[in-house]
Design an enzyme around this catalytic site. Structure first.
Site, mmCIF file in Angstrom:
data_model
loop_
_atom_site.group_PDB
_atom_site.id
_atom_site.type_symbol
_atom_site.label_atom_id
_atom_site.label_comp_id
_atom_site.label_asym_id
_atom_site.label_seq_id
_atom_site.Cartn_x
_atom_site.Cartn_y
_atom_site.Cartn_z
ATOM 1 N N HIS A 57 1.025 -1.119 -0.028
ATOM 2 C CA HIS A 57 0.062 -0.049 0.043
ATOM 3 C C HIS A 57 0.811 1.263 0.056
ATOM 4 O O HIS A 57 2.040 1.239 0.630
ATOM 5 C CB HIS A 57 -0.869 0.056 1.263
ATOM 6 C CG HIS A 57 -1.947 -0.974 1.251
ATOM 7 N ND1 HIS A 57 -3.250 -1.014 1.734
ATOM 8 C CD2 HIS A 57 -2.208 -2.183 0.485
ATOM 9 C CE1 HIS A 57 -3.948 -1.932 1.826
ATOM 10 N NE2 HIS A 57 -3.339 -2.872 0.820
ATOM 11 N N GLU A 59 0.812 3.717 1.637
ATOM 12 C CA GLU A 59 1.578 4.398 3.105
ATOM 13 C C GLU A 59 2.572 3.400 3.472
ATOM 14 O O GLU A 59 3.731 4.235 4.020
ATOM 15 C CB GLU A 59 0.315 4.234 4.037
ATOM 16 C CG GLU A 59 -0.833 5.099 3.894
ATOM 17 C CD GLU A 59 -1.852 4.396 3.231
ATOM 18 O OE1 GLU A 59 -3.015 4.618 3.510
ATOM 19 O OE2 GLU A 59 -1.658 3.412 2.284
#
Length: 158
Positions: A57, A59
């Site tokens: 992901h 992040e």
């Protein structure tokens, strides 16, 4: 004495996160930027498809890059700007990394862990909780995701 880095408003950094999101290719267009003392120290874009990594992901990618720059996994005092509300995995990683503020664009009512579907940011946890601010450039972030899924649906219907 060296000049201190210029601190910009959240919209500036969300624009950088949107630039990252636009490079996602076949992945869901989510981008993230981590800022520490006014300097960008980590960027990320979803790379689950490209890297065949379920933890890829935006992040998580940005956290990994920022940790290398800081030479430390603790990001005390840093901010993250991400185009979509973090999921539970990413939200917990941000807490563990000691991120001070989370700014996100689009809300995720099905999977967001900053209050939409879940809320991992509750009193009584053993770690300092980051400040969470949602809806930064929300319409633009949401439109990027909507366009991606609309186009993907059109391809599957051919």
């Amino acid at each position: 004495m060296p000049e201190s880095p210029q601190i910009r408003d959240p919209y500036f950094y969300m624009d950088l996160a949107l630039e990252q999101a636009r490079t996602a290719g076949d992945d869901v267009p989510v981008g993230a930027v981590i800022v520490h003392n006014g300097s960008v120290i980590g960027v990320g874009v979803n790379e689950r498809e490209r890297a065949l990594d379920p933890s890829g992901h935006a992040e998580i990618v940005a956290l990994r890059n920022a940790a290398k720059v800081l030479n430390n996994w603790r990001m005390t005092g840093a901010q993250i700007y991400v185009t979509l509300e973090p999921c539970p995995m990413c939200a917990e990683a941000l807490i563990q990394a000691r991120i001070a503020q989370i700014y996100f664009g689009a809300y995720d009512p099905r999977g967001g862990a900053c209050g939409s579907a879940f809320n991992l940011f509750v009193e009584g946890r053993p770690f300092p909780m980051p400040e969470v601010i949602g809806g930064i450039k929300e319409a633009e972030c949401k439109e990027l995701l909507t366009d991606f899924f609309r186009h993907r649906g059109e391809q599957h219907n051919k």
